[in-house]
Scaffold this motif. Structure first.
Motif, PDB file in Angstrom:
ATOM      1  N   ASP A 218       0.863  -1.182   0.000  1.00  0.00           N
ATOM      2  CA  ASP A 218       0.000   0.000   0.000  1.00  0.00           C
ATOM      3  C   ASP A 218       0.904   1.238   0.000  1.00  0.00           C
ATOM      4  OD1 ASP A 218      -1.909   1.942   0.665  1.00  0.00           O
ATOM      5  OD2 ASP A 218      -2.025   1.335   2.766  1.00  0.00           O
ATOM      6  N   LYS A 220       0.919   4.961   1.273  1.00  0.00           N
ATOM      7  CA  LYS A 220       0.091   5.775   2.172  1.00  0.00           C
ATOM      8  C   LYS A 220       0.268   7.273   2.036  1.00  0.00           C
ATOM      9  CE  LYS A 220      -1.179   2.704   5.904  1.00  0.00           C
ATOM     10  NZ  LYS A 220      -0.278   1.556   6.075  1.00  0.00           N
ATOM     11  N   GLY A 232      -5.472   7.705   3.476  1.00  0.00           N
ATOM     12  CA  GLY A 232      -6.072   6.373   3.614  1.00  0.00           C
ATOM     13  C   GLY A 232      -5.463   5.362   2.658  1.00  0.00           C
ATOM     14  N   ARG A 293     -10.245  -6.603   9.242  1.00  0.00           N
ATOM     15  CA  ARG A 293     -10.962  -6.413   7.971  1.00  0.00           C
ATOM     16  C   ARG A 293      -9.928  -6.407   6.862  1.00  0.00           C
ATOM     17  NH1 ARG A 293      -8.539  -1.618   6.849  1.00  0.00           N
ATOM     18  NH2 ARG A 293      -7.782  -0.620   8.738  1.00  0.00           N
TER      19      ARG A 293
HETATM   20  N1  GLY Z   1      -4.554   0.282   3.441  1.00  0.00           N
HETATM   21  C1  GLY Z   1      -4.498   0.359   4.831  1.00  0.00           C
HETATM   22  C2  GLY Z   1      -5.770   0.158   5.507  1.00  0.00           C
HETATM   23  O1  GLY Z   1      -6.757  -0.245   4.931  1.00  0.00           O
HETATM   24  O2  GLY Z   1      -5.814   0.380   6.718  1.00  0.00           O
END
Ligand code: GLY
Ligand code: AMP
Length: 424
Positions: A218, A220, A232, A293
């Motif tokens: 990811d 950020k 996010g 999640r």
């Molecule tokens: N991509 C990081 C999160 O969903 O917290």
């Protein structure tokens, strides 16, 4: 069967896209959804924390399975609400009960869990208002930088990386004595700073067996070259080259198995996803955090690499026979570029008309912060769209997602053009 997805972001759009393709899925509902999720099912304007509203919908539409996207309803006990209700108790919810959701809902809980089950994580101490003085003293002996984490959910803002002792002591005081993050910072975890590259690992479990989903990276920060404020998530890529079979074996043996076994030993039921945020330090995995999640924007890339029927896997979780299910993962590369609103992650522009999505050539446009305004699709959130493509190799995937993002326009539109390029 009829399926309900709770949530309204890019993650839920990707879930909806995948669930709608399943042979098991008759009717799909998304609550509340966004302007894009209507391509895959019916949006119902109910908040994810409105449990009574969700109940009424589930009964009215004869829902047979609920898939929970975000953490808030899980931490607030949506799964427990179902189990305690005579009319809902047999309708499966994918997402842990409140106790298991504490893996994300309380940093102190998750650190204690990791310590108890010998899962590699940074050294830490937890402080409260009553032990603030001890905390200030501890900071003076801890190395720098040092990480301060509000114990509870703080909308992704509760983690501070402090470079000086003065900053760390000021922030610890603000969090504990002045409730900087409200109730969420009534306890603060002070943690050793880890260096390395982050990796998102996803596990699906029925509480007994597990399946490892494609890993992802990811991005950020708002700015190219990983600069500027935290967001996010500005994009994702999957697979991640350094997470090869040997590395993932370490992750499985040192982190995933002890996590699943730890939940069992502690008597914590868990049916859902575990998102393990790892730091790869010189080839060794350290757990930074658990989430209860899937990640966003990782899910957009991850869903596109799962070639098997996703609802079949969800049913495995719900029915406790996940071990009997197979999972087929595409060897191709998925890349996601997130398009955000002008000003994001600060105050950002809203209600801008989105054009050009019809010009996208070889990506899926997953909606996040969008709504309909008459016949127009408009921006309503900070993260607006997630552009996801799958290609044979990483370079083509990154190029295609970036090229397709540039075919879309709205006032103030911004996206990073360097997602994944650090890995090439
Ligand atoms: N991509 C990081 C999160 O969903 O917290
Ligand atoms: P979290 O809310 O726990 O995901 O933390 C937010 C971000 O802070 C993580 O994604 C990391 O980039 C960073 N972070 C958290 N804990 C640490 C740590 N111990 N060392 C270095 N960076 C960290």
């Amino acid at each position: 069967m009829n399926i309900l997805i709770l949530g309204s972001g890019g993650r839920e759009s990707a879930f909806a896209w995948k669930v709608a393709q399943s042979a098991h899925c008759d009717k799909l509902f998304i609550a509340p959804g966004n302007a894009g999720t209507t391509q895959y099912g019916t949006n119902v304007n109910i908040k994810v924390t409105d449990f009574e509203g969700i109940k009424a919908l589930v009964l009215k539409e004869d829902i047979n399975l609920v898939l929970v996207g975000p953490e808030e309803p899980l931490v607030k006990g949506v799964h427990d609400f179902f189990l305690a209700d005579e009319q809902l108790k047999n309708i499966p919810v994918v997402g842990p009960q409140q106790e298991g959701a504490q893996l994300e809902g309380s940093k102190d809980f998750s650190k204690q869990f990791m310590e108890r089950h010998n899962i590699p994580t940074a050294a830490y101490r937890t402080f409260t208002k009553d032990t603030l003085q001890d905390g200030l003293t501890y900071l003076a002996t801890a190395g720098l930088p040092v990480v301060l984490k509000a114990d509870g959910l703080a909308a992704g803002k509760g983690v501070l990386i402090c470079l000086t002792l003065e900053e760390a002591q000021t922030e610890l005081t603000a969090m504990l004595a002045d409730a900087k993050f409200g109730e969420a910072s009534s306890r603060v975890v002070v943690e050793q700073f880890l260096t390395g590259i982050e990796l998102s690992v996803f596990v699906m479990t029925d509480g007994n067996s597990y399946k490892i989903l494609p890993e992802a990276k990811d991005y950020k920060r708002i700015g190219e070259g990983d600069t500027g404020l935290n967001t996010g998530g500005m994009g994702s890529i999957s697979p991640v080259p350094f997470a090869d079979a040997a590395y993932m074996k370490k992750v499985e043996e040192r982190v995933i198995i002890p996590t699943i076994e730890g939940l069992k030993k502690d008597g914590i039921p868990y049916k859902g996803f575990i998102f393990i945020g790892l730091m790869n330090s010189n080839g060794e995995p350290w757990v930074i955090e658990y989430n209860c999640r899937m990640g966003d924007p990782e899910t957009e890339s991850v869903m596109r690499r799962i070639d098997s029927d996703f609802v079949d896997l969800l049913l495995g979780v719900a029915e406790g026979n996940l071990n009997e299910k197979g999972i087929i993962i595409s060897p191709k590369t998925a890349a996601t570029v997130v398009m955000v609103a002008g000003g994001y992650p600060g105050e950002y522009l809203k209600n801008k008309v989105i054009t050009g999505t019809e010009n996208v050539r070889d990506s899926i446009v997953f909606h996040a912060g969008t709504s309909m305004d008459g016949n127009d699709v408009i921006t309503t959130g900070g993260r607006v769209l997630a552009i996801t493509t799958v290609q044979d190799d990483m370079f083509s995937a990154l190029q295609q997602a970036t090229a397709d993002a540039s075919r879309i326009y709205y006032d103030g539109m911004y996206f990073r053009k360097d997602i994944g390029f650090d890995l090439l």
